[in-house]
Design an enzyme around this catalytic site. Structure first.
Site, PDB file in Angstrom:
ATOM      1  N   ARG A 158       0.820  -1.219   0.000  1.00 38.85           N
ATOM      2  CA  ARG A 158       0.000   0.000   0.000  1.00 38.85           C
ATOM      3  C   ARG A 158       0.852   1.267   0.000  1.00 38.85           C
ATOM      4  O   ARG A 158       0.344   2.357  -0.271  1.00 38.85           O
ATOM      5  CB  ARG A 158      -0.969  -0.024   1.175  1.00 38.85           C
TER       6      ARG A 158
ATOM      7  N   LYS B  14      -5.353  11.807 -18.650  1.00 37.26           N
ATOM      8  CA  LYS B  14      -5.386  12.613 -19.876  1.00 37.26           C
ATOM      9  C   LYS B  14      -4.020  12.579 -20.577  1.00 37.26           C
ATOM     10  O   LYS B  14      -3.687  11.597 -21.194  1.00 37.26           O
ATOM     11  CB  LYS B  14      -5.793  14.054 -19.538  1.00 37.26           C
TER      12      LYS B  14
END
Ligand code: PLP
Length: 401
Positions: free
Chosen positions: A64, A216
């Protein structure tokens, strides 16, 4: 966190090519391998105990907290973000927005948010944060005096900028607005997805925290969801702690894809910016177009500030149709052959999206006179611009007026 001690000035192309590459993580191969791991093994109990308290970047602990694939990407993003000390990765751009706001705001704080912020960012203020007792006001980023008065009146803990704004693409004076906010001791945050760190140095222009959706331009291939936030040491530590508390982690496979995308981001951005300008110029002379909302275009709203503050652009812009038919933008989208209808942007392929910006504004007059008119957003990809113009010509030709 950046570990590079090479302070020689380097061009953006050199930086995106080499950023985050560490021989200690990649050995003799060019790219950091995909370290797919939840469990990290310790040499001894003493080493495990030492790792718990330390919580340093680049330290093996447990999946994690990432492993070299994620660390290399975060380092690369830090190296290409002027003024950044460190970068936190998130599983999406929206997760990055939430991570930034939750790291900064506490109950009873007030948040000022640019009225043309991305709709889910606005919803965070009106939903999640409101439930936590955090109040907000939206501000018109083009009204400097109004902003100054609102800051004095509401004493915000934080101010959120997005420039160019979502859908309508207004460029605001970030350095001046951020200076007002900082004088009032507010933390300044910016969604810099449109320009990325290559096109606008948000931290050097007065912001404390800059976030972007890596789905993006960095991903660039429409196959990846991720977000990031970069900041000075003080805010990086706060972002990192909140992200760890929320259990935010990105997969090593996605981190490797994002790192691959990053290497070609500069040339993709340059190409799509050039094509977008060509297409915006063509559209601005078209009889069925009311306005083109593209800061790259000389004479368009926001062009002067874009020219003053930005070092690059991208292929995302919008235009408003003259037609009074509210369905006109949908008809154009349906008539286009090369452009796909879809959310997101910054991929190698061109996209079209009918847009209704007035639904997502609280205080801004439609500065771009969208009003009831039909509007369209384009994300220009890597196709030949002449083909995209021909596609737009035939699609606009199918409109009645
Ligand atoms: C300006 C802006 N910021 C943030 C996001 C959110 O990014 P993601 O889709 O990766 O959650 C988007 C997505 O469209 C966006 O346009």
């Amino acid at each position: 966190m950046s570990t590079s001690d090479d302070k020689r000035p380097q061009g953006a192309g050199t930086r995106v090519t080499h950023a985050g590459r560490r021989p200690e993580w990649s050995g003799r191969v060019v790219n950091t391998p995909v370290w797919r791991a939840s469990t990290h093994l310790y040499e001894s109990e003493a080493e495990r105990k030492a790792a718990i308290g330390a919580n340093h970047d680049g330290q093996f602990f447990y999946g994690r907290r990432g492993a070299p694939t994620q660390w290399a990407l975060a380092d690369a993003l830090t190296e290409i973000e002027p003024g950044a000390f460190g970068t936190v990765l998130y599983p999406s751009g929206v997760a990055a927005i939430a991570g930034c706001l939750l790291a900064v705001l506490r109950p009873d704080d007030h948040l000022l948010m640019s009225d043309n912020a991305y709709d889910p960012t606005r919803s965070m203020a009106t939903g999640l944060l409101k439930r936590m007792g955090i109040t907000h006001s939206f501000f018109d980023p083009l009204d400097m005096a109004g902003f100054e008065a609102l800051v004095a009146d509401t004493k915000p803990r934080a101010v959120w900028f997005e420039s160019p704004g979502s859908l309508t693409m207004e460029v605001c004076d970030v350095p001046a607005l951020a200076a007002i906010a900082r004088d009032a001791k507010a933390v300044t945050l910016m969604d810099n997805t449109w320009a990325s760190g290559l096109g606008f140095a948000a931290l050097e222009n007065g912001c404390d925290i800059v976030m972007q959706s890596l789905s993006k331009h960095v991903g660039g291939h429409s196959d990846l969801m991720m977000g990031s936030a970069s900041a000075s040491e003080r805010w990086y530590n706060a972002l990192r702690l909140t992200s760890q508390q929320l259990g935010q982690i990105v997969s090593p496979d996605d981190a490797a894809l994002a790192a691959r995308g990053l290497r070609t981001m500069k040339v993709r951005l340059e190409q799509s910016t050039q094509s977008a300008l060509k297409i915006a110029q063509w559209l601005s002379g078209h009889e069925k177009i009311e306005h083109v909302l593209c800061p790259l275009l000389p004479g368009a709203p926001g062009h002067d500030l874009w020219k003053r503050d930005f070092t690059g652009g991208c292929g995302l812009f919008s235009f408003v149709l003259k037609s009074d038919d509210p369905e006109a933008s949908g008809k154009v989208a349906d008539a286009l052959d090369i452009f796909g209808i879809g959310y997101s942007w910054g991929g190698f392929e061109s996209l079209v999206l009918p847009i209704y910006p007035d639904n997502d504004r609280s205080v801004m007059k439609p500065p771009t006179n969208c009003g009831a008119k039909s509007a369209v957003r384009l994300s220009i990809g890597l196709e030949d611009p002449e083909n995209l113009i021909a596609d737009l010509e035939q699609a606009l030709g199918q409109l009645d007026n």
